[in-house]
Design a protein around this motif. Structure first.
Motif, mmCIF file in Angstrom:
data_model
loop_
_atom_site.group_PDB
_atom_site.id
_atom_site.type_symbol
_atom_site.label_atom_id
_atom_site.label_comp_id
_atom_site.label_asym_id
_atom_site.label_seq_id
_atom_site.Cartn_x
_atom_site.Cartn_y
_atom_site.Cartn_z
ATOM 1 N N GLU A 36 0.821 -1.222 0.000
ATOM 2 C CA GLU A 36 0.000 0.000 0.000
ATOM 3 C C GLU A 36 0.854 1.270 0.000
ATOM 4 O O GLU A 36 0.433 2.286 -0.526
ATOM 5 N N ASN A 37 2.037 1.201 0.593
ATOM 6 C CA ASN A 37 2.882 2.393 0.722
ATOM 7 C C ASN A 37 4.247 2.250 0.075
ATOM 8 O O ASN A 37 5.143 3.063 0.333
ATOM 9 N N GLU A 38 4.418 1.225 -0.744
ATOM 10 C CA GLU A 38 5.704 1.035 -1.428
ATOM 11 C C GLU A 38 5.473 0.629 -2.882
ATOM 12 O O GLU A 38 4.625 -0.220 -3.161
ATOM 13 N N THR A 39 6.249 1.237 -3.757
ATOM 14 C CA THR A 39 6.151 0.967 -5.184
ATOM 15 C C THR A 39 7.561 0.800 -5.738
ATOM 16 O O THR A 39 8.457 1.584 -5.414
ATOM 17 N N GLU A 40 7.751 -0.202 -6.576
ATOM 18 C CA GLU A 40 9.042 -0.368 -7.242
ATOM 19 C C GLU A 40 9.072 0.509 -8.484
ATOM 20 O O GLU A 40 8.146 0.476 -9.301
#
Length: 140
Positions: free
Chosen positions: A95-99
């Motif tokens: 929900e709070n991390e994107t690659e």
């Protein structure tokens, strides 16, 4: 082809909106950019011209930019020495991390050899990560 990935502290939706902002405002993401002109904008692509200035020189380039969730491709249409494209991809981690991954596929027009600058792609990704994490607004 050279690429670099990092994890951005932000939702996939936030990262995607910020990457879309990069199309019309690359100066926030790419060092040395000025004189950005959008020639055409429609739901399928954007045609853009800009100047990129480094310590060595100043280059005017034209690009065709295509975008589908969650990939943006910057295809060089006119550049004095290079041809190819750059892909910006984002992928859900949590929900709070994107690659965030940038892939540079540039070739020298004359020698047809790959431009393999790992430091360039790393710096571009880290500058984009910093901008996204420091920008609480997600306006496009």
């Amino acid at each position: 082809m050279v690429y670099y990935s990092t994890i951005v502290n932000g939702s996939l939706e936030k990262v995607w909106k910020q990457l879309l902002l990069k199309i019309e405002h690359p100066e926030n993401f790419v060092p040395g950019v000025s004189n950005v002109n959008i020639f055409e904008k429609n739901p399928d692509f954007v045609l853009r011209q800009m100047t990129v200035t480094s310590a060595e020189n100043s280059t005017i380039l034209k690009e065709k930019i295509t975008f589908i969730p969650y990939k943006i491709r910057f295809l060089l249409l006119e550049h004095p020495t290079m041809e190819g494209y750059v892909d910006n991809d984002c992928k859900y981690i949590s929900e709070n991390e994107t690659e965030l991954t940038f892939t540079i596929n540039w070739k020298d027009k004359v020698e047809l050899t790959e431009i393999n600058n790992q430091e360039l792609v790393k710096n571009a990704v880290l500058k984009t990560k910093q901008f996204i994490e420091n920008n609480n607004e997600t306006t496009t």
